[in-house]
Design a protein around this motif. Sequence first.
Motif: not given
Length: 651
Positions: A525-526, A549-550, A554-558, A576-577
Amino acid sequence: MPKRNIYLKTIPPGEAVAAAMAALDRKTLIQRETIASHEACGRVTAEPVFARCSSPTFHSAAMDGIAVKAETTFVAREDQPLKLKRDRDFDDVNTGNPLPEGRNAVIMIENVVRVDENTVSIDTPTAPWQHVRRIGEDIVATELLIPQNTALSPFDIGALLSAGIYELEVWKRVRAAFIPTGDEVLDFAARPTPNPGQVIESNSQVFRCQATQWGLDAVTLPTVPDRKEALTEAVKTTLADDRHMVIIGAGSSAGSKDFTKAVFEELGEVLVHGIAIMPGKPSLLAITDERSGHPGRLLVGAPGYPVSAVVCFDELLAPIAAWLERKPVAKRTAVDAVLTKKTPSRPGMAEVLRLAMGRVGNRIVATPLGRGAGLLTTMTKAQAVSTIPAEREGIEQNEIIRAELLVPEDQLDSVLVHVGSHDNTLDMLANELMGLGTPLRLVSSHVGSMGGLNALKAGSALFAGCHLFDPETRDFNFPFIEKYLRDMDVTVINLAVRHQGLIVAKGNPQNIKGVDDLAREDIRFINRQRGAGTRILLDHHLKLSGINPRTVRGYDQEEFTHMAVAVNVLTGAASCGLGIYAAAKALDLDFVPLAHERYDLIIPSEFMDDPRIQTLLELITSYTMKEKIDALGGYETTLTGQIMEPGIGLG
């Protein structure tokens, strides 16, 4: 494997410039030449210029009228007009005509009454030399016209020609050449489409344009591959073309393929390797010696990252070039501005900030743009730059900073300062605003919806784009306005209702159907940045699905914009994002719908009468603009331009 370079001690840019000036023999390097005066605009005089002719070279009429001997008019009175006879008492003259023999004044035609063909009447006496340009009134032959070391303006050229100076001695122009390097670098002239690992070369053209503004004779050469022998030969060949300054683009850093320093050491003496400023640190300065075949020339290693290269050009090459040309260093207009957000910096190293600037209320506000050395578009979006001193660890929010303008100061009054959530319609608005009869520039800082509200609270923006959804009330933006802008009177205008969903690769090869799939181990995820309304929407749906969320890879990729999220999916950096349909459509990606949301513009009511805001609202409510928003796809314009109230929801 080739060994890496090691930086010498980094020094402040001013010391680097001083070292180059001390090593260069300007008098020997830049010789004189004689050129035609009419071709000398922008050139610098090599010696004082003395007038050869007076200007004017004769007494001449400064007005249309009659030429007279002033003493014969002293008896004229309003109640006793004086009659004058042609040839005996006066001669007709036009502006610029030589003054006839025996005449020393001109009476304007408006003050003359024609009695008959050869007789005129005047009722006011005239003084000697009235309305007469006397010999040498402007320029007197033999006087100093222009001192040495003067950069000639268009007006100087006129003065030179008026004084009978048809050629003069000037200093030769600094001859510079830029050599791009790199195996991955593509020639822009071939109009290439880069593959992964390739870049289109542009730094040479940025330099060429700047060098032209500085008055240099600058050329750009073909790209040289990452081979030391090839680069050495290219520099030698360029020096043989009588170039005073050779700039190598890229290769000045510490990588195993960075050969610039080694080449400079082979051809002369390295003076500087590393300046104490970011970006721009890897800059190199050297001077050639006898081994090059052309001693006493300046060699420059410019960093490969575009913004680093610009800093090298501004901080090092601009002052050195001005000194070589005997010109003053061009100074930008400096203004005080309020920094809109805290900006930390590394102590011991000065840092150049690119700033979006505009007037908000009675002050100028400055929002830092992206700080990456490769983000050239931050220069295209910036209205100013400022430097964080080396001894500082950063600048606090709302601190007053000194900023150097990249645009005329009055343009700040034509800037619409937006801080808040990103939306593709903002780019469209920016283009439409610049197409108006009186253009307005939309400066947008994408810090998320919450960042926008904070900017309004701090008085740092004219308006903020927000799409904050409150699950408890099922309303948009107003619950957050009530919480964070309780004491501020604002007006909420809808821009569009937009479709949010998961942006996925073309054909949706991983069969992503919804938020539940984000928990899969094969999905990367992005995310959007903290405070973004899109991220708040994601967190709401993750909670509804019972997903921690953890557990989302990719949750922390902003990223900070919907288009940046879409690019990550397009390039395969993410599966995806979450983003808007318009971003997916723009890059021909697929889209899994998730929710509709209201994207509003939050405007402090005190600014509603501001002409810039009025122009913005007129544009938004126009039928043409609504059509263009609809054409983007993924938008609904049923509420566009309307004032929103709590509880309206999606209309």
